[in-house]
Write a protein that holds these residues in place. Sequence first.
Motif, PDB file in Angstrom:
ATOM      1  N   GLY A  27       0.859  -1.237   0.021  1.00  0.00           N
ATOM      2  CA  GLY A  27       0.148  -0.189   0.071  1.00  0.00           C
ATOM      3  C   GLY A  27       0.680   1.528   0.123  1.00  0.00           C
ATOM      4  N   THR A  28       0.209   2.282  -0.040  1.00  0.00           N
ATOM      5  CA  THR A  28       0.851   3.605  -0.175  1.00  0.00           C
ATOM      6  C   THR A  28       1.025   4.130   1.385  1.00  0.00           C
ATOM      7  N   PHE A  29       2.177   3.730   2.092  1.00  0.00           N
ATOM      8  CA  PHE A  29       2.566   3.748   3.326  1.00  0.00           C
ATOM      9  C   PHE A  29       2.459   5.604   3.953  1.00  0.00           C
ATOM     10  N   SER A  30       2.850   6.113   2.950  1.00  0.00           N
ATOM     11  CA  SER A  30       2.772   7.773   3.198  1.00  0.00           C
ATOM     12  C   SER A  30       1.411   8.359   3.545  1.00  0.00           C
ATOM     13  N   ILE A  31       0.554   7.620   2.987  1.00  0.00           N
ATOM     14  CA  ILE A  31      -0.892   8.281   3.301  1.00  0.00           C
ATOM     15  C   ILE A  31      -1.353   7.769   4.856  1.00  0.00           C
ATOM     16  N   TYR A  32      -0.469   6.873   5.390  1.00  0.00           N
ATOM     17  CA  TYR A  32      -1.169   6.629   6.786  1.00  0.00           C
ATOM     18  C   TYR A  32      -0.613   7.233   7.934  1.00  0.00           C
ATOM     19  N   GLY A  33      -1.207   7.200   8.931  1.00  0.00           N
ATOM     20  CA  GLY A  33      -0.616   7.422  10.389  1.00  0.00           C
ATOM     21  C   GLY A  33       0.019   6.184  10.892  1.00  0.00           C
ATOM     22  N   MET A  34       1.124   6.331  11.668  1.00  0.00           N
ATOM     23  CA  MET A  34       1.736   4.781  12.100  1.00  0.00           C
ATOM     24  C   MET A  34       1.699   5.135  13.584  1.00  0.00           C
ATOM     25  N   GLY A  35       1.371   4.101  14.021  1.00  0.00           N
ATOM     26  CA  GLY A  35       1.356   3.935  15.708  1.00  0.00           C
ATOM     27  C   GLY A  35       2.152   2.646  16.073  1.00  0.00           C
ATOM     28  N   TRP A  36       2.663   2.899  17.286  1.00  0.00           N
ATOM     29  CA  TRP A  36       3.380   1.862  18.038  1.00  0.00           C
ATOM     30  C   TRP A  36       2.503   1.356  19.272  1.00  0.00           C
TER      31      TRP A  36
END
Length: 125
Positions: A27-36
Amino acid sequence: QVQLAESGGGLVQAGDSLKLSCAASGGTFSIYGMGWFRQVPGKEREFVATISNSGTIYYADSVKGRFTISRDNAKNTGYLQMNSLKPEDTAVYYCAAGPPYSSAAFSRVSQYAYWGQGTQVTVSS
């Protein structure tokens, strides 16, 4: 659909550092927020840190000042630098992606659609 894979966990002593990576594909990683997030047996998964697609960052109070979240969209990879580790940081750490196209920082498990398989971090005293 985004697939996520964490790496970098391990066994360390209190006070040591570790850097976790989260590689995204499909997928297009840059469009998503990322959490840990992290989870210990018998407890709910808890928020650790998040970075939105525009770079908004938010940390749990328990890790503020010790952990640093970052992302490299060109490499489709997110990171969690963990310094001054404590035994209570021991957990399985998960990265997650979502929601897309939002500059806000999200801290709830239910707000994330995609999850990695987790990587174990063990901190001995």
